[in-house]
Write an enzyme that holds these catalytic residues in place. Structure first.
Site, mmCIF file in Angstrom:
data_model
loop_
_atom_site.group_PDB
_atom_site.id
_atom_site.type_symbol
_atom_site.label_atom_id
_atom_site.label_comp_id
_atom_site.label_asym_id
_atom_site.label_seq_id
_atom_site.Cartn_x
_atom_site.Cartn_y
_atom_site.Cartn_z
ATOM 1 N N ARG A 27 1.034 -1.023 -0.218
ATOM 2 C CA ARG A 27 -0.269 0.019 0.356
ATOM 3 C C ARG A 27 0.939 1.433 -0.126
ATOM 4 N NH1 ARG A 27 -5.784 -1.465 1.763
ATOM 5 N NH2 ARG A 27 -5.665 1.004 1.876
ATOM 6 N N LYS A 606 -0.903 0.342 -4.329
ATOM 7 C CA LYS A 606 -2.424 -0.828 -4.733
ATOM 8 C C LYS A 606 -2.879 -0.618 -4.582
ATOM 9 C CE LYS A 606 -2.889 -4.874 -5.293
ATOM 10 N NZ LYS A 606 -3.442 -5.124 -7.078
#
Length: 611
Positions: A27, A606
C-alpha cells in the site's frame, strides 16, 4: 495508499505491528514508522522500506503493549525521515498516523502558525495532529472530544489513529473515505487498513464506516458517530486464509497471482455458472434484473486495470444485451457535470473496493437516482457497502501492486452479468447462450494451458528487455487487452509503452515504427483477423519488430511475426481472458530481467484511496 496497523492488548505490540507493516507494504513503501506506548510514548521512523525501519530498531527499547504503525505513500512532502509517520504533537504527548489527504490543510496550517505552532514536516498529517492538539488544549477537553471537533472542520479523506501519553491504555481512531478494519481478539484488538495483518490472530472483525470514531482499549471497543452517539459494532467473520497472503514458494506475489488465475476464475464461476443446466445464478443481478433489463444506459466507472475490464465489458454488453454502454474514468466522471438520469445503471469496478475517485463518482450518481452495482474483490469494502447490489469477484487477496488475477475475475463476473441480462431480455439465442456458457466453463483449463508456456514467454522477454519503447495494438475485444498489456509493462518494467486500436496506428503512431521498436499485436482469431493481418504487414514493411499473441494453429501470423505467444482457441467474447495472460507474463519477466522489484514498482501503491 499508505498502510496502517495497530495493536493494543497483553502481547508485545512491536512484533505484531512490524509483521503487519510488511504485509501492508504493497500500500506504500516510501517510509515507515511506529509509535509505542509503555511508560512513555516513543516514536521511531525511517525513510525507505519496512526492512530499513526494522534494522534501525535492532537493540532499541521496543517493549510496549500498545502501538501504531504506518508505511507511507507520499502525498505531501518528499519521502524522508521527517515526513514519515507517526507524527507527534508539539507537547510530545500525542502520536498519530494518517492515511488520506486533508484538502484544507494549508488554511489550518496558517491558523496554527499564527498561534505560534512550528512544523517539523511538510505533511498535512502533522497539521491535522496539531490542530487536534490545539483544540484539546484550548477547550480543556478529552482527546476523543478534540478529534470529534477537529473532524467536523476537516475537508478530505482520512483514517487516523492516535496514541495519548496521558491515556496509555487507549487508541483513538476515525475514518472517512479510507478503509479501516478492527480485529477483535480475546482481551486485545488489532487495527489495519485491510485484513491481511489481522487474519492470523482473529477472524472476528468490524469494518469502520465513514464519519465514525472508535475508542479502543484492550478489552473494549466503542464506536460513535461525530455527534457523540454510540453505534453498535457489526461484527463479521473474515473469509480469508493466511496462505492467501503468503508467496507459497513463488519468487514474487505477482507471479503467484498470475499462476493462481485458473483457480481464481474457477472460484468466481463456482456456484454461479452451470453450463450443463444452462443457468447463471447471481442473487445481486436477479434482485435488480428489471432495472438492468430496462436500463436506458449502463455507465461503467473505474480506474486503471479495472477501467480496461470495463472497456472489454462494453463490447460484451452492447453485443449481447443491446444496451448502450459508456465507460468512464472515475477521476473524470466525478469532476464533470455528467448527465445521469433515473433508471441509469452504474457499474462500479474496483479491486480494492476503496478507490477514492470511484467512490465519489458513484455517490454522485446515486444522488441523481442511478442504480449502483458494484463489482469488487474486497468483501466489506466501501464500494460494496454503498452499492444497491453487486457481485464479488472472489479472486482472493491481491498483494502484487500491478493487478493481474483481479482483471480476469472482473471479466468473468461482467461476462456472467451480461449473459444473464441477455437471456432474460431475449437478445441472445439459446444456442449462442449455451455455447458461451460452455466457453466460460472452459476458461480455467485454457488459462492453465497458457501458463504452461511461461518459459517460452520468459525467453521472449529476455530478448526485448532492453527496448526503450513498445507499441501494443489490438482490435475489437482485444483492443482493451492491448491497453492493459501496455499498462502492465509500464508499471513493472518502467519501459514506455502505448496501447492503440490497430487501425489507429496509421493516424499517427506508425511514425514511431523502426527496426528498434517492438510492436505487440493482440491478434487472436476473431472477426477482425484479416484486418489485423494487414496491420502486421504494414509494420513489417517498415522494419518494425512484431511480437504477436495468436490463437494456436494460426500459421498466417506465425509466419509473419518475429515472435509469437499462443493461446487456445476461444470465442472472441471470451478470448480477452486468455490473451491477457501472455501480456501479464511478458511484463513480469521483462521486469525481473531488468532486476526490478516487480511486487513494489516505484511510485505506485495498491489501493488508491486518495485522488
Amino acid at each position: 495508499m499508505c498502510g496502517i496497523v495497530a495493536y493494543i492488548g497483553p502481547k508485545e505490540a512491536y512484533p505484531i505491528i512490524l509483521k503487519g507493516l510488511k504485509r501492508l507494504e504493497y500500500r506504500g513503501y516510501d517510509s515507515s514508522g511506529v509509535a509505542l506506548m509503555n511508560d512513555e510514548l516513543r516514536t521511531y521512523k525511517k525513510k525507505g522500506k519496512v526492512a530499513e525501519l526494522e534494522e534501525k530498531l535492532v537493540g532499541r527499547d521496543v517493549h510496549a503493549n500498545a502501538g501504531i504503525g504506518h508505511t507511507r505513500w507520499a502525498t505531501h512532502g518528499e519521502p524522508c525521515d521527517r515526513n514519515a509517520h507517526p507524527h507527534t504533537s508539539a507537547n510530545g504527548k500525542l502520536a498519530m498516523v494518517h492515511n488520506g489527504i486533508i484538502e484544507n490543510y494549508a488554511l489550518l496550517k496558517k491558523e496554527l502558525e499564527n498561534k505560534g505552532y512550528k512544523f517539523e514536516s511538510d505533511t498535512d498529517t502533522e497539521v491535522l495532529l496539531k490542530f487536534i492538539e490545539d483544540i484539546q488544549v484550548n477547550n480543556n477537553c478529552s482527546l476523543e472530544e478534540a478529534v470529534r471537533i477537529a473532524l467536523k472542520r476537516v475537508v478530505g479523506a482520512y483514517v487516523i489513529l492516535l496514541l495519548d501519553q496521558d491515556n496509555p491504555d487507549t487508541i483513538i481512531a476515525a475514518r472517512k473515505g479510507s478503509p479501516l478494519v478492527i480485529g477483535i481478539g480475546k482481551g486485545e484488538h488489532f487495527l489495519a487498513s485491510d485484513a491481511s495483518p489481522i487474519i492470523e490472530y482473529t477472524k472476528e472483525v468490524v469494518y469502520v464506516n465513514d464519519y465514525e470514531l472508535a475508542i479502543i482499549k484492550a478489552d473494549e471497543l466503542v464506536l460513535k458517530n461525530l455527534g457523540n452517539e454510540k453505534i453498535t459494532p457489526y461484527v463479521q467473520k473474515l473469509d480469508m486464509e493466511l496462505a492467501a497472503i503468503e508467496k507459497g514458494g513463488y519468487d514474487h506475489f505477482m507471479l503467484k497471482e498470475i499462476f493462481e488465475q485458473p483457480s481464481t476464475i474457477q472460484d468466481c464461476l463456482r456456484g454461479r455458472l452451470d453450463a450443463a443446466a444452462g443457468t447463471i445464478t447471481m442473487a445481486g443481478v436477479e434482485k435488480y434484473m428489471e432495472a438492468l433489463v430496462n436500463a436506458p444506459r449502463i455507465i461503467m466507472i473505474a480506474c486503471g486495470t479495472s477501467w480496461h475490464a470495463g472497456l472489454v465489458a462494453e463490447y460484451v454488453f452492447e453485443e449481447l444485451c443491446r444496451i448502450p454502454v459508456e465507460v468512464e474514468y472515475a477521476s473524470e466522471f466525478r469532476y464533470r457535470n455528467p448527465i445521469v438520469n433515473k433508471g441509469d445503471v452504474i457499474i462500479a469496478i474496483s479491486q480494492s473496493g476503496e478507490t477514492a475517485d470511484t467512490l465519489v463518482a458513484i455517490e454522485k450518481a446515486k444522488e441523481q437516482g442511478a442504480i449502483i452495482f458494484g463489482v469488487v474483490n474486497a468483501v466489506g469494502s466501501s464500494i460494496a457497502r454503498i452499492s444497491h447490489a453487486g457481485a464479488y469477484t472472489h479472486a482472493g487477496p491481491e498483494i502484487g501492486v500491478a493487478s493481474t488475477k483481479a482483471f480476469t475475475a472482473q471479466l468473468a463476473v461482467l461476462n456472467m452479468i451480461a449473459l444473464k441480462i441477455a437471456q432474460t431480455k431475449g437478445t441472445i439465442t439459446k444456442e449462442r447462450y449455451l455455447h458461451l456458457l460452455n466457453e466460460m466453463q472452459d476458461v480455467p483449463e485454457k488459462v492453465a494451458t497458457v501458463l504452461s508456456s511461461s518459459e517460452h514467454i520468459k525467453a521472449v522477454a529476455e530478448k526485448y528487455k532492453d527496448a526503450r519503447d513498445f507499441l501494443y495494438l489490438g482490435r475489437g475485444y482485444n483492443f482493451p487487452v492491448a491497453l492493459e498489456g501496455a499498462l502492465k509493462l509500464k508499471e513493472i518494467s518502467y519501459i514506455h509503452a502505448e496501447g492503440y486500436p490497430a487501425a489507429e496506428m496509421k493516424h499517427g503512431p506508425i511514425a514511431l515504427v523502426d527496426e528498434q521498436l517492438p510492436v505487440v499485436f493482440v491478434a487472436t482469431k476473431d472477426a477482425y483477423h484479416e484486418k489485423i493481418v494487414s496491420n502486421i504487414q504494414e509494420i513489417k514493411a517498415r522494419k518494425g519488430m512484431v511480437l504477436a499473441t495468436i490463437t494456436e494453429g494460426d500459421d498466417t501470423i506465425s509466419g509473419m511475426a518475429d515472435d509469437v505467444l499462443t493461446v487456445p482457441s476461444a470465442d472472441e467474447l471470451i478470448a480477452p481472458m486468455l490473451s491477457v495472460i501472455p501480456m501479464q507474463l511478458l511484463a513480469y519477466y521483462v521486469g525481473v530481467a531488468k532486476g526490478l522489484d516487480v511486487d513494489k514498482p516505484r511510485n505506485l501503491a495498491k489501493s488508491v484511496t486518495v485522488e
